[in-house]
Design a protein around this motif. Structure first.
Motif, PDB file in Angstrom:
ATOM      1  N   THR A 110       0.835  -1.200   0.000  1.00 15.44           N
ATOM      2  CA  THR A 110       0.000   0.000   0.000  1.00 15.44           C
ATOM      3  C   THR A 110       0.867   1.246   0.000  1.00 15.44           C
ATOM      4  O   THR A 110       1.634   1.487   0.940  1.00 15.44           O
ATOM      5  N   ARG A 111       0.757   2.025  -1.052  1.00 15.48           N
ATOM      6  CA  ARG A 111       1.468   3.306  -1.153  1.00 15.48           C
ATOM      7  C   ARG A 111       0.596   4.390  -0.528  1.00 15.48           C
ATOM      8  O   ARG A 111      -0.619   4.440  -0.758  1.00 15.48           O
ATOM      9  N   TYR A 115      -2.382   7.653  -2.440  1.00 16.50           N
ATOM     10  CA  TYR A 115      -2.817   6.382  -1.865  1.00 16.50           C
ATOM     11  C   TYR A 115      -3.211   5.410  -2.975  1.00 16.50           C
ATOM     12  O   TYR A 115      -3.910   5.756  -3.917  1.00 16.50           O
ATOM     13  N   ASN A 117      -2.572   0.937  -4.445  1.00 20.09           N
ATOM     14  CA  ASN A 117      -1.915  -0.357  -4.313  1.00 20.09           C
ATOM     15  C   ASN A 117      -0.798  -0.522  -5.340  1.00 20.09           C
ATOM     16  O   ASN A 117      -0.940  -0.129  -6.494  1.00 20.09           O
ATOM     17  N   LEU A 118       0.297  -1.119  -4.885  1.00 20.09           N
ATOM     18  CA  LEU A 118       1.381  -1.522  -5.770  1.00 20.09           C
ATOM     19  C   LEU A 118       1.431  -3.038  -5.764  1.00 20.09           C
ATOM     20  O   LEU A 118       1.506  -3.660  -4.702  1.00 20.09           O
ATOM     21  N   ALA A 135       7.700  -3.905   3.425  1.00 16.68           N
ATOM     22  CA  ALA A 135       6.653  -2.909   3.197  1.00 16.68           C
ATOM     23  C   ALA A 135       5.280  -3.561   3.197  1.00 16.68           C
ATOM     24  O   ALA A 135       4.321  -3.041   3.778  1.00 16.68           O
ATOM     25  N   SER A 146       5.288   4.426   8.792  1.00 14.66           N
ATOM     26  CA  SER A 146       5.424   3.853   7.442  1.00 14.66           C
ATOM     27  C   SER A 146       6.864   3.401   7.244  1.00 14.66           C
ATOM     28  O   SER A 146       7.738   3.672   8.067  1.00 14.66           O
ATOM     29  N   SER A 148       9.867   2.917   3.887  1.00 14.40           N
ATOM     30  CA  SER A 148      10.155   3.381   2.536  1.00 14.40           C
ATOM     31  C   SER A 148      10.411   2.197   1.613  1.00 14.40           C
ATOM     32  O   SER A 148      11.182   1.295   1.934  1.00 14.40           O
ATOM     33  N   GLN A 152       9.199   5.636  -1.665  1.00 15.20           N
ATOM     34  CA  GLN A 152       7.820   5.973  -1.380  1.00 15.20           C
ATOM     35  C   GLN A 152       7.415   5.451  -0.002  1.00 15.20           C
ATOM     36  O   GLN A 152       7.811   4.357   0.399  1.00 15.20           O
ATOM     37  N   CYS A 154       5.222   3.638   2.473  1.00 15.79           N
ATOM     38  CA  CYS A 154       4.308   2.516   2.265  1.00 15.79           C
ATOM     39  C   CYS A 154       3.940   1.852   3.596  1.00 15.79           C
ATOM     40  O   CYS A 154       4.658   1.976   4.593  1.00 15.79           O
TER      41      CYS A 154
END
Length: 235
Positions: A110-111, A115, A117-118, A135, A146, A148, A152, A154
């Motif tokens: 989750t980025r 916001y 999904n990756l 992540a 979070s 990184s 990013q 995540c």
């Protein structure tokens, strides 16, 4: 049996169940062509299975690392998760594993900004793979809101996509009995709050064994269905 991918849900310490299912499937035989996907705890399991690691070993290593923390709530003690990830991943992740998985594993992350999904399936090196799993498994806390991944911020992949699906026929596994979308899931009530409680060695074994039995039951049902279809064709 026809499935071209395996998917494992995010589920905290109930991942012992999914590891049990994986053991049953490995006994059946998992070909090198299979795709794998997972979120949170399911991401690490997906990577290791794609790399040919035996589910029994995965269970034993996870149980050994967590045993000193039995009964603790991982949400209240986020340090447990960080230490577990370090020891668990350091035990398994290496260059050989990276080469074996190739591009067959899709990890849900989750980025935060923006916001979304990756679903990552290309890994530059072992450190990149390591950080992807970390992540995907990161439950935010005050101390660590979070992590990184590739620059990013995540968090846990389960927040945006907890039951990823890839391939054309994805066999999906979850320890939550109430999710009818899953191919394999418990047939009896398993308290969902067990996801955040480190189980005793006895309970971990029970959860793992339940997964093995449900996996074997699924395989038998499929085998019986194939036998009936063959018998009908012969008439």
């Amino acid at each position: 049996m026809s499935f071209d991918a395996l998917g494992f849900a995010g589920c905290g310490t109930l991942n012992f169940y999914q590891t049990g299912v994986a053991l049953a499937l490995q006994k059946y035989g998992l070909g090198d062509h299979l795709l794998f996907t997972g979120a949170s705890a399911g991401s690490g399991l997906s990577v290791l299975l794609a790399g040919g690691i035996e589910a029994g070993e995965i269970f034993e290593v996870a149980d050994r690392i967590l045993r000193p923390h039995q009964g603790k709530n991982i949400l209240l003690h986020p340090r447990i998760l960080r230490e577990f990830a370090d020891q668990f991943l350091n035990h398994f992740i290496n260059e050989s594993l990276l080469n074996k998985i190739g591009d067959r594993v899709y990890i849900s992350i989750t980025r935060l900004k923006p916001y979304g999904n990756l679903l990552v399936n290309q890994f530059r090196n072992t450190e990149d793979l390591y950080e992807a799993i970390r992540a995907s498994c990161h439950i935010p806390s005050i101390q660590s809101p979070s992590v990184s991944f590739r620059g990013q911020a995540c968090v846990d992949g389960g927040f945006s996509l907890n039951n990823p699906k890839v391939g054309r026929q994805c066999l999906r596994v979850s320890p939550f009995f109430f999710d009818p979308r899953m191919t394999i899931r418990p047939r009896v009530f398993t308290p969902p709050w067990w996801t955040v409680i480190v189980p005793s060695a006895h309970r971990a074994q029970q959860i793992f064994t339940r997964g093995v039995r449900d996996g074997e039951r699924y395989l038998k049902e499929i085998s019986d269905e194939v036998s009936r279809s063959s018998a009908g064709t012969d008439i």
